[in-house]
Design a protein around this motif. Structure first.
Motif, mmCIF file in Angstrom:
data_model
loop_
_atom_site.group_PDB
_atom_site.id
_atom_site.type_symbol
_atom_site.label_atom_id
_atom_site.label_comp_id
_atom_site.label_asym_id
_atom_site.label_seq_id
_atom_site.Cartn_x
_atom_site.Cartn_y
_atom_site.Cartn_z
ATOM 1 N N ASP A 145 25.481 62.822 53.828
ATOM 2 C CA ASP A 145 26.666 63.666 54.002
ATOM 3 C C ASP A 145 27.946 62.834 54.002
ATOM 4 O O ASP A 145 28.976 63.264 53.472
ATOM 5 C CB ASP A 145 26.558 64.463 55.302
ATOM 6 N N ARG B 268 12.781 60.545 42.032
ATOM 7 C CA ARG B 268 12.683 61.673 41.107
ATOM 8 C C ARG B 268 12.331 61.209 39.695
ATOM 9 O O ARG B 268 11.480 61.797 39.029
ATOM 10 C CB ARG B 268 13.997 62.454 41.088
ATOM 11 N N GLU C 4 12.445 65.503 51.978
ATOM 12 C CA GLU C 4 13.467 66.325 52.630
ATOM 13 C C GLU C 4 14.859 65.752 52.381
ATOM 14 O O GLU C 4 15.820 66.496 52.154
ATOM 15 C CB GLU C 4 13.193 66.425 54.129
ATOM 16 N N ARG D 108 15.834 66.532 48.770
ATOM 17 C CA ARG D 108 16.139 67.961 48.635
ATOM 18 C C ARG D 108 17.530 68.275 49.209
ATOM 19 O O ARG D 108 18.273 69.082 48.647
ATOM 20 C CB ARG D 108 15.068 68.798 49.332
ATOM 21 N N HIS D 109 17.866 67.623 50.308
ATOM 22 C CA HIS D 109 19.195 67.811 50.894
ATOM 23 C C HIS D 109 20.278 67.288 49.950
ATOM 24 O O HIS D 109 21.303 67.954 49.733
ATOM 25 C CB HIS D 109 19.272 67.093 52.239
ATOM 26 N N GLN E 9 20.107 66.944 46.703
ATOM 27 C CA GLN E 9 20.177 67.845 45.548
ATOM 28 C C GLN E 9 20.967 69.109 45.888
ATOM 29 O O GLN E 9 21.806 69.565 45.102
ATOM 30 C CB GLN E 9 18.762 68.212 45.093
ATOM 31 N N LYS E 10 20.684 69.670 47.046
ATOM 32 C CA LYS E 10 21.380 70.892 47.466
ATOM 33 C C LYS E 10 22.879 70.657 47.579
ATOM 34 O O LYS E 10 23.689 71.461 47.097
ATOM 35 C CB LYS E 10 20.819 71.374 48.807
ATOM 36 N N MET E 11 23.254 69.539 48.191
ATOM 37 C CA MET E 11 24.672 69.258 48.394
ATOM 38 C C MET E 11 25.379 68.917 47.081
ATOM 39 O O MET E 11 26.577 69.168 46.934
ATOM 40 C CB MET E 11 24.839 68.121 49.404
ATOM 41 N N GLY F 37 24.487 70.327 44.329
ATOM 42 C CA GLY F 37 24.426 71.556 43.543
ATOM 43 C C GLY F 37 23.561 71.438 42.311
ATOM 44 O O GLY F 37 23.832 72.073 41.287
ATOM 45 N N LYS G 147 19.360 71.228 40.722
ATOM 46 C CA LYS G 147 17.976 71.585 41.013
ATOM 47 C C LYS G 147 17.140 70.344 41.261
ATOM 48 O O LYS G 147 16.285 70.321 42.153
ATOM 49 C CB LYS G 147 17.392 72.393 39.850
ATOM 50 N N ASN G 148 17.365 69.314 40.452
ATOM 51 C CA ASN G 148 16.638 68.054 40.585
ATOM 52 C C ASN G 148 17.570 66.894 40.264
ATOM 53 O O ASN G 148 18.513 67.046 39.475
ATOM 54 C CB ASN G 148 15.440 68.000 39.628
#
Length: 233
Positions: free
Chosen positions: A75, A185, A198, A201-202, A204-206, A208, A210-211
Protein backbone atom coordinates in the motif's frame (compact mmCIF):
# COMPACT_ATOMS: atom_id res chain seq x y z
CA UNK A 1 15.50 15.95 -12.34
CA UNK A 2 17.68 13.57 -10.40
CA UNK A 3 16.50 9.98 -10.12
CA UNK A 4 17.67 6.87 -8.31
CA UNK A 5 17.13 3.30 -9.49
CA UNK A 6 17.41 0.24 -7.23
CA UNK A 7 17.77 -3.13 -8.94
CA UNK A 8 17.57 -6.82 -8.13
CA UNK A 9 17.30 -10.06 -10.09
CA UNK A 10 15.56 -13.41 -9.83
CA UNK A 11 16.49 -16.74 -11.41
CA UNK A 12 19.87 -15.61 -12.88
CA UNK A 13 20.96 -19.27 -13.02
CA UNK A 14 18.60 -19.78 -15.98
CA UNK A 15 21.47 -18.62 -18.17
CA UNK A 16 23.74 -21.43 -17.05
CA UNK A 17 21.54 -24.48 -16.47
CA UNK A 18 20.29 -26.86 -19.14
CA UNK A 19 17.35 -28.00 -17.02
CA UNK A 20 15.87 -24.84 -15.52
CA UNK A 21 13.29 -25.09 -12.76
CA UNK A 22 11.56 -21.95 -14.07
CA UNK A 23 10.88 -20.40 -17.45
CA UNK A 24 11.70 -16.73 -16.98
CA UNK A 25 14.77 -14.88 -15.79
CA UNK A 26 13.57 -11.68 -14.11
CA UNK A 27 15.47 -8.44 -13.49
CA UNK A 28 13.65 -5.68 -11.61
CA UNK A 29 14.09 -2.00 -10.84
CA UNK A 30 12.54 0.55 -8.48
CA UNK A 31 12.59 4.16 -9.73
CA UNK A 32 12.17 7.34 -7.67
CA UNK A 33 13.21 11.00 -7.59
CA UNK A 34 16.17 11.26 -5.24
CA UNK A 35 14.29 13.90 -3.24
CA UNK A 36 11.83 11.19 -2.15
CA UNK A 37 14.44 8.70 -0.91
CA UNK A 38 14.51 9.70 2.74
CA UNK A 39 10.74 10.05 3.01
CA UNK A 40 10.20 6.57 1.60
CA UNK A 41 12.83 5.10 3.91
CA UNK A 42 11.20 6.82 6.88
CA UNK A 43 7.81 5.44 5.85
CA UNK A 44 9.26 1.94 5.73
CA UNK A 45 10.79 2.40 9.15
CA UNK A 46 7.43 3.55 10.51
CA UNK A 47 5.83 0.37 9.15
CA UNK A 48 8.56 -1.71 10.78
CA UNK A 49 7.81 -0.05 14.10
CA UNK A 50 4.05 -0.43 13.65
CA UNK A 51 4.36 -4.17 13.01
CA UNK A 52 7.50 -4.77 15.06
CA UNK A 53 9.03 -6.39 11.99
CA UNK A 54 12.76 -6.00 11.47
CA UNK A 55 15.45 -7.66 9.42
CA UNK A 56 15.72 -7.81 5.65
CA UNK A 57 12.61 -7.27 3.54
CA UNK A 58 12.44 -10.14 1.05
CA UNK A 59 9.86 -11.95 -1.03
CA UNK A 60 11.08 -15.22 0.47
CA UNK A 61 10.18 -13.93 3.95
CA UNK A 62 6.51 -13.29 3.21
CA UNK A 63 4.64 -15.47 5.71
CA UNK A 64 1.27 -15.50 7.49
CA UNK A 65 2.73 -13.83 10.58
CA UNK A 66 4.35 -11.05 8.54
CA UNK A 67 1.57 -10.61 5.99
CA UNK A 68 0.08 -7.44 7.56
CA UNK A 69 3.49 -5.75 7.34
CA UNK A 70 3.97 -6.74 3.71
CA UNK A 71 0.43 -5.67 2.79
CA UNK A 72 1.19 -2.25 4.26
CA UNK A 73 4.43 -2.12 2.25
CA UNK A 74 2.47 -2.74 -0.94
CA UNK A 75 0.00 0.00 0.00
CA UNK A 76 2.89 2.36 0.72
CA UNK A 77 4.41 1.64 -2.70
CA UNK A 78 1.07 2.33 -4.37
CA UNK A 79 0.46 5.51 -2.37
CA UNK A 80 3.38 7.25 -4.07
CA UNK A 81 1.68 7.02 -7.46
CA UNK A 82 4.25 7.76 -10.19
CA UNK A 83 6.85 9.06 -7.77
CA UNK A 84 7.71 5.43 -7.00
CA UNK A 85 7.62 3.09 -9.97
CA UNK A 86 8.57 -0.51 -10.70
CA UNK A 87 9.76 -2.07 -13.94
CA UNK A 88 11.07 -5.55 -14.65
CA UNK A 89 12.12 -7.56 -17.66
CA UNK A 90 11.11 -11.19 -18.17
CA UNK A 91 13.46 -13.24 -20.36
CA UNK A 92 12.19 -16.58 -21.66
CA UNK A 93 14.93 -19.16 -21.13
CA UNK A 94 13.73 -21.18 -24.13
CA UNK A 95 14.28 -18.24 -26.49
CA UNK A 96 17.83 -17.36 -25.44
CA UNK A 97 20.43 -17.93 -28.15
CA UNK A 98 23.75 -17.77 -26.36
CA UNK A 99 25.67 -17.55 -29.64
CA UNK A 100 24.35 -13.99 -29.90
CA UNK A 101 26.18 -13.24 -26.65
CA UNK A 102 29.51 -14.85 -27.60
CA UNK A 103 28.38 -17.90 -25.57
CA UNK A 104 28.96 -15.77 -22.49
CA UNK A 105 26.06 -16.04 -20.04
CA UNK A 106 27.32 -13.13 -17.96
CA UNK A 107 27.46 -10.88 -21.02
CA UNK A 108 23.93 -11.95 -21.96
CA UNK A 109 22.69 -11.19 -18.46
CA UNK A 110 23.96 -7.61 -18.59
CA UNK A 111 22.56 -7.07 -22.07
CA UNK A 112 19.12 -7.77 -20.61
CA UNK A 113 19.94 -5.51 -17.67
CA UNK A 114 20.57 -2.79 -20.25
CA UNK A 115 17.22 -3.44 -21.94
CA UNK A 116 15.40 -3.22 -18.63
CA UNK A 117 16.98 0.16 -17.79
CA UNK A 118 17.38 1.89 -21.14
CA UNK A 119 13.72 2.36 -22.02
CA UNK A 120 12.93 4.26 -18.83
CA UNK A 121 15.82 6.71 -19.08
CA UNK A 122 14.52 10.04 -20.36
CA UNK A 123 16.25 13.11 -21.74
CA UNK A 124 17.63 15.84 -19.49
CA UNK A 125 17.54 13.78 -16.28
CA UNK A 126 20.32 12.46 -14.07
CA UNK A 127 20.36 8.83 -12.91
CA UNK A 128 22.18 6.94 -10.19
CA UNK A 129 21.69 3.18 -10.38
CA UNK A 130 22.23 0.75 -7.52
CA UNK A 131 22.40 -3.00 -8.16
CA UNK A 132 22.35 -5.82 -5.65
CA UNK A 133 25.93 -6.96 -5.20
CA UNK A 134 26.88 -9.80 -7.53
CA UNK A 135 30.17 -11.58 -8.13
CA UNK A 136 31.05 -11.25 -11.81
CA UNK A 137 33.73 -13.09 -13.70
CA UNK A 138 34.50 -9.83 -15.49
CA UNK A 139 34.83 -7.04 -12.89
CA UNK A 140 34.22 -4.39 -15.57
CA UNK A 141 30.59 -5.37 -16.24
CA UNK A 142 29.00 -2.41 -14.44
CA UNK A 143 31.44 0.04 -16.01
CA UNK A 144 30.56 -1.30 -19.45
CA UNK A 145 26.84 -1.14 -18.64
CA UNK A 146 27.23 2.49 -17.59
CA UNK A 147 29.14 3.31 -20.77
CA UNK A 148 26.51 1.66 -22.98
CA UNK A 149 23.67 3.50 -21.23
CA UNK A 150 25.59 6.76 -21.48
CA UNK A 151 26.19 6.42 -25.24
CA UNK A 152 22.56 5.43 -25.84
CA UNK A 153 21.20 8.37 -23.83
CA UNK A 154 23.30 11.36 -24.80
CA UNK A 155 20.76 13.89 -23.51
CA UNK A 156 20.66 12.38 -20.03
CA UNK A 157 23.34 11.81 -17.42
CA UNK A 158 24.20 8.37 -16.05
CA UNK A 159 25.92 9.61 -12.93
CA UNK A 160 26.83 6.26 -11.44
CA UNK A 161 26.15 2.53 -11.44
CA UNK A 162 27.34 0.63 -8.40
CA UNK A 163 26.65 -2.61 -6.60
CA UNK A 164 25.63 -2.60 -2.95
CA UNK A 165 24.73 -5.39 -0.49
CA UNK A 166 20.95 -5.61 -0.38
CA UNK A 167 20.99 -6.28 3.37
CA UNK A 168 22.09 -2.67 3.82
CA UNK A 169 19.81 -1.03 1.23
CA UNK A 170 16.12 -1.11 2.04
CA UNK A 171 15.06 0.12 -1.41
CA UNK A 172 16.80 -2.83 -3.08
CA UNK A 173 14.87 -4.96 -0.60
CA UNK A 174 11.60 -3.33 -1.66
CA UNK A 175 12.53 -4.06 -5.27
CA UNK A 176 13.10 -7.71 -4.29
CA UNK A 177 9.58 -7.86 -2.87
CA UNK A 178 7.93 -6.41 -5.96
CA UNK A 179 10.06 -8.52 -8.28
CA UNK A 180 9.13 -11.61 -6.29
CA UNK A 181 5.45 -10.82 -6.81
CA UNK A 182 5.91 -10.39 -10.57
CA UNK A 183 8.11 -13.48 -10.79
CA UNK A 184 5.57 -15.60 -8.92
CA UNK A 185 2.97 -14.91 -11.61
CA UNK A 186 5.29 -15.12 -14.60
CA UNK A 187 6.78 -18.42 -13.40
CA UNK A 188 3.51 -19.67 -11.89
CA UNK A 189 4.90 -20.53 -8.46
CA UNK A 190 2.09 -19.26 -6.22
CA UNK A 191 0.23 -21.71 -4.00
CA UNK A 192 -3.46 -21.15 -3.39
CA UNK A 193 -4.16 -20.03 0.16
CA UNK A 194 -0.57 -18.98 0.88
CA UNK A 195 0.44 -15.62 2.33
CA UNK A 196 2.30 -14.84 -0.90
CA UNK A 197 -0.81 -15.56 -2.93
CA UNK A 198 -2.85 -13.21 -0.73
CA UNK A 199 -0.20 -10.50 -1.11
CA UNK A 200 -0.19 -10.80 -4.90
CA UNK A 201 -3.98 -10.80 -5.06
CA UNK A 202 -3.99 -7.59 -3.01
CA UNK A 203 -1.42 -5.99 -5.32
CA UNK A 204 -3.43 -7.00 -8.38
CA UNK A 205 -6.63 -5.60 -6.89
CA UNK A 206 -5.02 -2.28 -6.02
CA UNK A 207 -3.43 -2.02 -9.48
CA UNK A 208 -6.80 -2.83 -11.07
CA UNK A 209 -5.54 -5.85 -13.01
CA UNK A 210 -6.73 -9.45 -13.13
CA UNK A 211 -3.21 -10.88 -13.08
CA UNK A 212 0.35 -9.62 -12.95
CA UNK A 213 1.29 -10.20 -16.58
CA UNK A 214 3.29 -8.52 -19.35
CA UNK A 215 2.16 -4.93 -19.71
CA UNK A 216 2.16 -2.40 -22.55
CA UNK A 217 5.22 -0.19 -22.80
CA UNK A 218 3.03 2.71 -21.68
CA UNK A 219 2.40 1.20 -18.21
CA UNK A 220 4.21 3.49 -15.78
CA UNK A 221 3.48 2.19 -12.27
CA UNK A 222 4.10 -1.57 -12.44
CA UNK A 223 5.67 -2.44 -15.77
CA UNK A 224 6.46 -6.03 -16.78
CA UNK A 225 8.46 -6.10 -20.01
CA UNK A 226 8.42 -9.54 -21.63
CA UNK A 227 11.13 -9.27 -24.23
CA UNK A 228 10.49 -11.05 -27.54
CA UNK A 229 13.66 -12.84 -28.59
CA UNK A 230 12.09 -14.67 -31.52
CA UNK A 231 10.79 -11.62 -33.36
CA UNK A 232 7.23 -10.50 -33.96
CA UNK A 233 5.49 -7.29 -32.96
Amino acid sequence: MKFEVYCDESMPDLFTTKKPASRYLMIGSLWLPNSYRNKIKNDIRSLREKHNTWGEIKWSKVSPSRLPFYLDLIDMFLSYNLELRFRCIAVDHAQINMSLHDNDSELGFYKFYYQMLHHWIYDFNEYRIFCDIKTNRDPERLKVLKRCLKYANLSSTIKDIQSLPSKQVVLIQLCDLLLGAANSRMNNTLKEGSAKNELVRHLQKMLGVKNLAPTPKSEEKFNIFKIRLNGGW
